[in-house]
Design an enzyme around this catalytic site. Structure first.
Site, short mmCIF file in Angstrom:
data_model
loop_
_atom_site.label_atom_id
_atom_site.label_comp_id
_atom_site.label_asym_id
_atom_site.label_seq_id
_atom_site.Cartn_x
_atom_site.Cartn_y
_atom_site.Cartn_z
N GLU A 33 16.79 97.41 31.69
CA GLU A 33 17.13 98.61 30.92
C GLU A 33 18.35 98.33 30.05
O GLU A 33 19.37 97.87 30.53
CB GLU A 33 17.42 99.79 31.87
CG GLU A 33 17.92 101.05 31.19
CD GLU A 33 17.02 101.51 30.06
OE1 GLU A 33 17.54 101.64 28.93
OE2 GLU A 33 15.82 101.73 30.29
N SER A 35 20.26 100.45 28.35
CA SER A 35 21.33 101.44 28.35
C SER A 35 21.55 102.02 29.73
O SER A 35 20.61 102.53 30.36
CB SER A 35 20.99 102.57 27.37
OG SER A 35 21.94 103.63 27.49
N TYR A 39 18.95 105.34 32.75
CA TYR A 39 18.28 105.20 34.04
C TYR A 39 17.48 106.47 34.31
O TYR A 39 18.02 107.57 34.30
CB TYR A 39 19.29 105.00 35.17
CG TYR A 39 20.13 103.76 35.08
CD1 TYR A 39 19.59 102.55 34.65
CD2 TYR A 39 21.48 103.78 35.46
CE1 TYR A 39 20.37 101.41 34.58
CE2 TYR A 39 22.26 102.64 35.40
CZ TYR A 39 21.71 101.45 34.96
OH TYR A 39 22.48 100.33 34.89
N GLY A 41 14.90 107.30 32.40
CA GLY A 41 14.10 107.51 31.20
C GLY A 41 14.52 108.67 30.33
O GLY A 41 15.52 109.35 30.56
N THR A 42 13.72 108.89 29.29
CA THR A 42 14.01 109.90 28.27
C THR A 42 14.09 111.30 28.86
O THR A 42 15.01 112.07 28.54
CB THR A 42 12.92 109.86 27.18
OG1 THR A 42 12.93 108.58 26.55
CG2 THR A 42 13.16 110.93 26.13
N CYS A 43 13.15 111.65 29.71
CA CYS A 43 13.03 113.03 30.19
C CYS A 43 14.30 113.56 30.83
O CYS A 43 14.80 114.61 30.46
CB CYS A 43 11.86 113.15 31.16
SG CYS A 43 11.67 114.83 31.80
N HIS A 431 2.29 140.50 42.70
CA HIS A 431 2.75 141.45 41.69
C HIS A 431 4.25 141.69 41.86
O HIS A 431 4.73 141.80 42.99
CB HIS A 431 1.99 142.76 41.85
CG HIS A 431 2.47 143.87 40.97
ND1 HIS A 431 2.14 143.96 39.63
CD2 HIS A 431 3.30 144.92 41.23
CE1 HIS A 431 2.71 145.01 39.10
NE2 HIS A 431 3.42 145.62 40.05
#
Length: 445
Positions: A33, A35, A39, A41-43, A431
């Protein structure tokens, strides 16, 4: 040269999950990786979770600066958790550096220290994700006021005036969010039609609601120049040949994302790219090089973290399952746009059904008649569901309303199971919920 059974390039959702599970099987795994801030990932770092956290806090009325602080605390904790999820496995190794292929299964790693090392892997999994597209506009790349989606969430203070290039789904999420924090938002988009993939009644409703929130839209706008002033940025654009300008504190570019394949050294391999620069894969995510797979956004297609997770399932099923899972099975993928309220879709809408000559029965319900929408205090929106008149199976649904991101998953499940729409119509729901609106929207007229 050090050798590994598996090498994963990139710490994204699919890759990290694969690395964790392969290491749990006792296989040697190397994750590279570039950066330390990515760590997981993007999400979790720069997309889904931090952006939705900011959006929710905008709805809660929290100050922008406080919301950014909360977001940073959340992403730091998640990043640390994801790193240890892999790194703490006995047979897993995480390297901070940049990987470049020198052969199909050999690569050179440039470490953070500048040191170079060569490694070899029996299996390679490319999981490098996607990056924002910056259009070719005079002065745009050079502007010190430009933001991409990552930088937009890391501002220490709220821009008073914000211009957004792009009225797509990402642009709309940011426009809605910043407007709710109190920014004056102007959106420029080259398309003359707003959200052209949606049905006219839905796109018109969204346009009116977002405009009512104070967002100014300039459609059919061709941006011709970006110029930095002493304390602002000036954007020049044309609509129907007429030149106009707008000034802002920041300029957010939301014109899409492209696969990260540059500088990977793919020219040194048998791995092929498609016309959009994405890595070519077959139905099992195998590239054109033997024992090399591509996971997530780098292979093109829908850029969702849940697609990347399903990519992991497909690959792991090949290695440790029956090898039955494949991309072509993924024919019903719901998605949500987290404006306020959210827009969610799965399957066909009216435009697509008509273009394909598919007959349908349409069910519609305005959100104003849903009790839970009144409880929440936001009755904007509409439920639209298309049903096959012969089989009674659901062809697709567009849900614009509060908590639509939950409702759409139930509809997608019913579609996958090929249930008749009457199952949802006659179901007993708790409900008050937004889901119980399915009792009403699916009533035969």
């Amino acid at each position: 040269m050090q050798e590994f059974k598996n090498i994963v390039i990139g710490f994204g959702k699919g890759g990290k999950t694969l690395a964790k599970n392969l290491a749990a099987k006792g296989e040697s795994v190397l994750v590279v990786e570039k950066s330390k801030k990515m760590y997981g990932g993007t999400c979790i770092n720069i997309a889904c979770l931090p952006s939705k956290n900011l959006i929710i806090n905008a709805q809660r009325g929290i100050k922008f600066e406080d919301a950014v602080k909360q977001k940073n605390e959340m992403t730091t904790a998640l990043r640390n958790k994801n790193y240890h999820m892999v790194a703490d496995e006995e047979t897993a190794t995480v390297l901070d550096g940049t990987a470049k292929f020198v052969g199909n299964h050999t690569m050179e790693i440039v470490l953070d220290s500048g040191e170079k090392t060569k490694i070899k892997g029996e299996r390679i999994f490319i999981n490098t994700g996607a990056t924002p597209i910056i259009p070719q506009v005079k002065g745009l790349k050079e502007s010190k006021y430009i933001l991409d989606s990552t930088a937009a969430m890391d501002q220490n203070s709220l821009p008073n005036e914000l211009v957004i290039l792009g009225a797509g789904y990402i642009g709309m999420e940011f426009a809605s969010m910043f407007a709710r924090y109190g920014a004056k938002v102007t959106v420029l988009d080259t398309n003359e039609k707003f959200l052209k993939r949606e049905d006219d009644d839905i796109s018109e409703m969204l346009f009116n609601d977002l405009s009512q929130d104070g967002i100014e839209f300039n459609l059919g706008a061709k941006v011709v120049e970006v110029k930095d002033l002493s304390d602002k940025v000036e954007i020049s654009y044309e609509i129907n040949g007429k030149k106009q300008t707008v000034k802002a504190d920041k300029l957010l570019v939301a014109t899409g994302r492209k696969p990260v394949t540059e500088n990977l050294g793919l020219e040194n391999t048998d791995i092929e790219l498609d016309e959009r620069g994405a890595i070519k894969v077959d139905d099992y995510l195998r590239t054109t090089a033997e024992n090399v797979w591509a996971i997530g956004d780098v292979k093109g297609g829908p850029q969702f973290t849940y697609i990347s997770l399903d990519d992991f399932r497909i690959i792991f099923d090949q290695l440790y399952g029956k090898g039955e899972r494949k991309v072509s099975d993924r024919n019903l993928v719901p998605y949500s746009v987290f404006i306020t309220p959210a827009l969610s879709r799965v399957g066909l809408n009216e435009v697509e059904a008509k273009n394909k000559g598919i007959e349908y029965k349409l069910f519609k319900l305005a959100a104003t008649s849903i009790p839970k929408a009144k409880v929440i205090g936001n009755t904007r929106g509409m439920y639209k569901i298309l049903v096959d008149p012969d089989t009674e199976e659901i062809l697709g649904a567009t849900i614009y309303g509060e908590e639509s991101y939950e409702v759409i998953n139930l509809i997608a499940l019913a579609m996958k199971a090929k249930l008749p729409y009457t199952m949802l119509r006659d179901q007993i729901y708790t409900h008050p919920t937004m889901t119980e609106a399915l009792n009403d929207v699916l009533k035969d007229q």
